[in-house]
Scaffold this motif. Structure first.
Motif, mmCIF file in Angstrom:
data_model
loop_
_atom_site.group_PDB
_atom_site.id
_atom_site.type_symbol
_atom_site.label_atom_id
_atom_site.label_comp_id
_atom_site.label_asym_id
_atom_site.label_seq_id
_atom_site.Cartn_x
_atom_site.Cartn_y
_atom_site.Cartn_z
ATOM 1 N N LEU A 332 14.607 -11.203 0.558
ATOM 2 C CA LEU A 332 14.844 -10.092 -0.373
ATOM 3 C C LEU A 332 16.024 -9.245 0.082
ATOM 4 O O LEU A 332 16.820 -8.765 -0.748
ATOM 5 C CB LEU A 332 13.582 -9.244 -0.499
ATOM 6 N N ASP A 333 16.169 -9.045 1.374
ATOM 7 C CA ASP A 333 17.316 -8.282 1.882
ATOM 8 C C ASP A 333 18.623 -9.006 1.564
ATOM 9 O O ASP A 333 19.611 -8.376 1.136
ATOM 10 C CB ASP A 333 17.187 -8.073 3.393
ATOM 11 N N GLU A 334 18.657 -10.324 1.761
ATOM 12 C CA GLU A 334 19.866 -11.092 1.493
ATOM 13 C C GLU A 334 20.202 -11.112 0.004
ATOM 14 O O GLU A 334 21.374 -11.200 -0.379
ATOM 15 C CB GLU A 334 19.706 -12.512 2.009
ATOM 16 N N ALA A 335 19.178 -11.020 -0.856
ATOM 17 C CA ALA A 335 19.407 -11.014 -2.308
ATOM 18 C C ALA A 335 19.737 -9.625 -2.830
ATOM 19 O O ALA A 335 19.970 -9.447 -4.041
ATOM 20 C CB ALA A 335 18.182 -11.582 -3.029
ATOM 21 N N GLY A 336 19.759 -8.618 -1.968
ATOM 22 C CA GLY A 336 20.092 -7.256 -2.393
ATOM 23 C C GLY A 336 18.963 -6.565 -3.119
ATOM 24 O O GLY A 336 19.214 -5.604 -3.864
ATOM 25 N N ILE A 337 17.747 -7.005 -2.933
ATOM 26 C CA ILE A 337 16.590 -6.385 -3.588
ATOM 27 C C ILE A 337 15.968 -5.396 -2.609
ATOM 28 O O ILE A 337 15.549 -5.773 -1.509
ATOM 29 C CB ILE A 337 15.560 -7.453 -4.017
ATOM 30 N N GLU A 338 15.921 -4.156 -3.004
ATOM 31 C CA GLU A 338 15.467 -3.095 -2.108
ATOM 32 C C GLU A 338 13.948 -3.076 -1.988
ATOM 33 O O GLU A 338 13.221 -3.203 -2.979
ATOM 34 C CB GLU A 338 15.970 -1.736 -2.634
ATOM 35 N N ILE A 339 13.486 -2.918 -0.758
ATOM 36 C CA ILE A 339 12.066 -2.656 -0.497
ATOM 37 C C ILE A 339 11.983 -1.184 -0.114
ATOM 38 O O ILE A 339 12.331 -0.799 1.012
ATOM 39 C CB ILE A 339 11.526 -3.550 0.633
ATOM 40 N N PRO A 340 11.611 -0.299 -1.038
ATOM 41 C CA PRO A 340 11.717 1.145 -0.797
ATOM 42 C C PRO A 340 10.667 1.642 0.190
ATOM 43 O O PRO A 340 9.593 1.062 0.330
ATOM 44 C CB PRO A 340 11.501 1.742 -2.186
ATOM 45 N N PHE A 341 11.023 2.716 0.857
ATOM 46 C CA PHE A 341 10.056 3.418 1.706
ATOM 47 C C PHE A 341 9.439 4.540 0.879
ATOM 48 O O PHE A 341 9.990 4.951 -0.142
ATOM 49 C CB PHE A 341 10.730 3.965 2.967
ATOM 50 N N PRO A 342 8.296 5.059 1.284
ATOM 51 C CA PRO A 342 7.627 6.107 0.490
ATOM 52 C C PRO A 342 8.520 7.333 0.299
ATOM 53 O O PRO A 342 9.174 7.793 1.235
ATOM 54 C CB PRO A 342 6.390 6.447 1.326
ATOM 55 N N GLN A 343 8.575 7.842 -0.943
ATOM 56 C CA GLN A 343 9.367 9.033 -1.275
ATOM 57 C C GLN A 343 8.475 10.016 -2.036
ATOM 58 O O GLN A 343 7.534 9.622 -2.718
ATOM 59 C CB GLN A 343 10.571 8.663 -2.145
ATOM 60 N N ARG A 344 8.817 11.287 -1.908
ATOM 61 C CA ARG A 344 8.044 12.322 -2.596
ATOM 62 C C ARG A 344 9.012 13.354 -3.188
ATOM 63 O O ARG A 344 9.915 13.802 -2.502
ATOM 64 C CB ARG A 344 7.070 13.004 -1.644
ATOM 65 N N VAL A 345 8.812 13.673 -4.469
ATOM 66 C CA VAL A 345 9.628 14.678 -5.160
ATOM 67 C C VAL A 345 8.770 15.918 -5.379
ATOM 68 O O VAL A 345 7.669 15.819 -5.948
ATOM 69 C CB VAL A 345 10.149 14.146 -6.511
ATOM 70 N N ASN A 346 9.233 17.061 -4.905
ATOM 71 C CA ASN A 346 8.502 18.320 -5.046
ATOM 72 C C ASN A 346 9.134 19.178 -6.143
ATOM 73 O O ASN A 346 10.361 19.397 -6.158
ATOM 74 C CB ASN A 346 8.515 19.091 -3.720
#
Length: 360
Positions: A332-346
């Protein structure tokens, strides 16, 4: 003149009128020594013959060094018994029996024990490196049955079987008390027999029992021993094991690997699935049948959750799972597909006022 002759007689205590060694002569002593030496020599000769034959025969399970040692011990014990008989010691009474009866009974039980142990070991060894529980239990049932029969026969040979009924009657109350305390032992034994017919696991199988997990090391009459994943020994009573949910991790030849992975909402889902599928196709231990499944399982807070379900040989399950996670992440990294880390919008109800201070 007074008669100085003392006509009084001295009476020996009962049992000492005739000493034990009073009947031993030089002839009987020499004969006893000759018998003992001859039996030892004969035993050594037969031992050498059996060892030599064990190297040229296919019946190594019975003609081997262990059998040679047993035969040698039998001749030595027989020589000792015969020698004691010649000098008259075997007829010496003890309670309601004789030394000869007791000696023969002890010798009989000793060799019965050796034969039973050898037979049990042969049954287990003949089943291969990973004997099944039924072989283990059959061998142990045979061993304990043989020993029990030999024990009662030995009592009969010793001449004390007539006193057994009185002895058992005297121990009746004690037996009742012990019965209550031994009910756990009996329960474990019966559970072991039930497990023999049910066959939920084999020696060498990785299992999970409640919160415990490991590899089955031994299945005994009263308990089962498991080597935990960290190398510690776990002993589980058969009653508890029989009443537990047993998960056999190698009960079937194939086992499914389940992996969940998240990709960014902006990523192309079809492309991600295709990349994962190509990665699985390149892994030789991932089975083609049943066919691997890759699908969208959930829309998470921070990522689109893809579920991967692939089948692998049970004994290689852990290796396949760790390799699959590593290779899918890399692909997935080589294909440019992001594996996101947890994010929070306040979000705040009112705009924040920020005060900036200049450095002095």
């Amino acid at each position: 003149m007074a008669n100085l002759t003392d006509n009084t007689t001295t009476t020996l205590p009962t049992g000492l009128e005739k000493p034990i060694l009073a009947g031993i002569t030089l002839e009987t002593a020499i004969k006893a020594v000759v018998i003992l030496v001859a039996m030892i020599i004969l035993g050594r000769t037969l031992r050498k013959i059996i060892i030599r034959e064990s190297k040229e025969t296919s019946l190594t399970w019975i003609i081997n060094e262990d059998t040679a040692d047993i035969v040698f011990r039998m001749f030595v014990l027989g020589g000792i018994t015969w020698s004691l008989f010649e000098i008259g010691l075997m007829a010496y009474p003890i309670l309601r029996t004789t030394v000869g009866n007791i000696t023969f009974a002890v010798g009989f039980f000793y060799f019965a024990y050796l034969i039973a142990r050898k037979s049990k070991d042969y049954f287990i060894m003949s089943a291969g490196r990973r004997p099944s529980p039924d072989v283990q239990i059959k061998a142990k049932i045979f061993y304990y049955t043989f020993i029990t029969v030999a024990f009662f026969l030995s009592l009969n040979f010793a001449g004390v079987s007539t006193q057994l009924s009185a002895l058992l009657a005297a121990a009746g109350i004690t037996g009742i008390v012990l019965g209550f305390s031994a009910q756990t032992v009996v329960s474990n034994f019966i559970s072991g027999l039930f497990m023999y017919f049910d066959k939920p696991l084999n020696i060498g199988d990785p299992v999970k029992i409640g919160e415990l997990g490991g590899v089955v090391e031994d299945i005994r009459i009263l308990s089962t021993r498991i080597r935990a994943w960290d190398g510690t020994l776990i002993r589980i009573p058969n009653e508890k094991l029989f009443n537990s949910n047993i998960i056999n991790l190698q009960g079937y030849p194939a086992r499914r690997v389940d992996v969940r992975i998240g990709i960014a909402y902006s990523a192309d889902i079809e492309k991600a699935i295709e990349v994962i599928r190509e990665t699985l196709d390149k892994m030789p231990l991932v089975l083609a049948e049943p066919e691997p499944l890759i699908f969208v399982e959930d829309l998470g807070d921070n990522a689109v959750i893809l579920s991967i379900r692939a089948w692998a040989p049970s004994e290689k399950w852990f290796n396949v799972k760790t390799e699959l996670i590593s290779k899918v992440k890399k692909a997935l990294d080589e294909a440019g597909i992001e594996i996101p880390f947890p994010q929070r919008v306040n979000w705040f109800a009112e705009p924040l006022r920020i005060k900036l201070e200049k450095e002095t």
